[in-house]
Design an enzyme around this catalytic site. Structure first.
Site, PDB file in Angstrom:
ATOM      1  N   LYS A 172     134.204 104.134 -91.432  1.00 33.96           N
ATOM      2  CA  LYS A 172     133.872 102.997 -91.978  1.00 33.96           C
ATOM      3  C   LYS A 172     134.632 101.774 -91.531  1.00 33.96           C
ATOM      4  CE  LYS A 172     133.394 101.212 -96.932  1.00 33.96           C
ATOM      5  NZ  LYS A 172     133.769 101.233 -98.351  1.00 33.96           N
ATOM      6  N   ASP A 212     132.663 100.775-109.602  1.00 32.12           N
ATOM      7  CA  ASP A 212     131.229 100.831-108.840  1.00 32.12           C
ATOM      8  C   ASP A 212     130.481 102.268-109.002  1.00 32.12           C
ATOM      9  OD1 ASP A 212     129.143  99.253-107.337  1.00 32.12           O
ATOM     10  OD2 ASP A 212     130.131  99.423-105.498  1.00 32.12           O
ATOM     11  N   GLY A 222     126.059  98.283 -94.600  1.00 32.52           N
ATOM     12  CA  GLY A 222     125.913  97.488 -95.888  1.00 32.52           C
ATOM     13  C   GLY A 222     126.718  96.251 -95.693  1.00 32.52           C
ATOM     14  N   PHE A 272     129.327  95.493 -96.444  1.00 34.85           N
ATOM     15  CA  PHE A 272     130.908  95.671 -96.256  1.00 34.85           C
ATOM     16  C   PHE A 272     131.057  95.842 -94.568  1.00 34.85           C
ATOM     17  CE2 PHE A 272     128.969  99.803 -96.868  1.00 34.85           C
ATOM     18  CZ  PHE A 272     129.416 100.534 -95.711  1.00 34.85           C
ATOM     19  N   GLY A 273     130.079  96.436 -93.974  1.00 36.95           N
ATOM     20  CA  GLY A 273     130.040  96.935 -92.576  1.00 36.95           C
ATOM     21  C   GLY A 273     129.164  97.907 -92.293  1.00 36.95           C
TER      22      GLY A 273
END
Length: 417
Positions: free
Chosen positions: A47, A137, A27, A29-30
């Protein structure tokens, strides 16, 4: 409330993680990888964050550690790679998320499982709010599932310590936070300061998504969704109310109370729990059968995916000696299509933001912010062509082509005929 630095969050280095890393998600973010923790002798999720997001590592890990709960994803440490890359190491949820479950089932989960998920998410959020945190979120992609399809609340990257709405203006946030179909109307005000009522609104929309198996406002532009939300438009519940399901009318009432336009009229999670605690037992007798059926569906889906992959590998071996593999030929064709039809694509695309989001980490966060700041779809797509598509090569252009097929069906039909 200050976060205690280093509390309960060890550093996990590359040498602690063995086996071949398998990418399982990506995504803005990474990327997320599946790896094997040598010391713990268990599969973990790593992650790895993009450079521009790496400063969130300690904050997210600290929030997840402090919010340790049965229905919150367990953080095992922060990751530090040999090249300086940073990230998080958590327990691995091989059953994916509610979002991936909806896709695999092509709709909502069986009612017993849906009611259990609603209850477990409320339990997790009630615990979080008691800890004085807000998540900011809540959405299907951030509710992961363990081997028995129990919920695990994840992704605390936007989380913050809850504050009163009477904050000094110097502490205000500079813009909306979260995923916009799940954001309350007040959050579209640039001066909004997140409070618990934000999560209650998101929970109401999340419930609707779980029980319908659909994404709210699917395919609509950000500007249109913002307008619809702020004017009081909410997802339609008529289809749900028409079902002969025990407790569905109470659940719909809970949804509507949670997404009330006035944040002061929304319930607390302790109020939500009073309802979910009453509704889930009405369906608990069917939970084991529902889990068995869903797991069988998931295993079947995975097996079909493996078969398709083997078919593709077989086709590639037949082409041994050819100048390009099948996938290479397809990528080149898609890239050529994107270049050839550039003027028409720029002129006619109507879902530029959705396409940029579909490209995920291929679009740098600063470029994505620039795209969102553009006032027209034409300018947004032009920005994509001038930056991401120009520097990303055939692979990114092929991904752009696939995003167009998903979000601009009519346009692509015209161009390909």
């Amino acid at each position: 409330m200050a976060l205690p630095r280093g509390a309960g969050v060890p550093v996990v280095r590359r040498e602690h993680l063995g086996g071949e890393w398998q990418e399982v998600g990506r995504g803005g973010f990474g990327r997320v990888y599946r790896a094997r923790h040598k010391d713990l002798r268990m599969d973990v999720a790593v992650k790895v964050l993009n450079d521009n997001a790496s400063h969130f590592v300690f904050k997210e890990a600290s929030f997840m550690d402090l919010a340790s709960n049965e229905f919150v994803l367990r953080v095992l440490g922060t990751y530090k790679g040999p090249g300086g890359e940073r990230g998080l190491v958590t327990e691995y949820m091989r059953r994916g998320s509610i979002e991936s479950l909806q896709k695999a089932l092509s709709g909502p989960p069986p009612w017993p499982l849906a009611f259990r998920l609603a209850h477990q998410i409320a339990l997790a959020m009630d615990f979080l709010h008691h800890k004085n945190f807000v998540h900011l979120d809540l959405k299907p992609n951030n509710i992961l599932l363990n081997d028995t399809l129990n919920a695990r609340l994840a992704d605390f990257g936007l989380s913050t310590v809850s504050r009163s709405v009477e904050m000094n203006s110097t502490n205000m946030q500079t813009g909306p936070r979260g995923t916009y179909p799940y954001m309350p109307p007040e959050a579209f005000d640039a001066k909004y300061e997140p409070v618990r009522a934000f999560d209650l609104y998101s929970y109401g929309i999340l419930l609707w998504s779980i029980f319908t198996g659909r994404e709210p406002y699917q395919g609509a532009l950000f500007s249109l969704v913002e307008l619809r939300i702020t004017e009081g438009d909410r997802p339609r519940c008529e289809d749900l109310l028409g079902l002969q399901v025990v407790g569905i009318s109470d659940l719909v009432s809970l949804m509507k109370n949670c997404w009330d336009k006035d944040p002061h009229k929304r319930p607390h999670f302790k109020d939500c729990l009073k309802i979910t605690e009453r509704l889930f037992p009405e369906h608990s007798n069917g939970i084991q059968r529902a889990i068995t059926e869903v797991l069988a569906r998931l295993e079947s889906s995975n097996q079909q995916g493996i078969t398709k992959l083997n078919d593709v590998e077989g086709q590639r071996s037949v082409c041994d000696g050819a100048s390009l593999s099948i996938s290479g030929e397809t990528m080149s064709r898609k890239a050529e299509f994107v270049d050839h039809h550039k003027p028409t694509i720029i002129q006619r695309v109507s879902n530029a933001l959705a396409i940029a989001e579909e490209l995920g980490s291929k679009v740098h966060s600063e470029i994505y912010c620039n795209i969102r700041a553009k006032k027209t779809n034409q300018d947004r797509v032009r920005e994509l062509y001038c930056t991401t598509l120009r520097s990303g090569g055939e692979r990114v252009k092929a991904a752009f082509y696939d995003a167009l097929k998903k979000h601009e069906f009519d346009l692509m039909q015209d161009l390909e005929n």
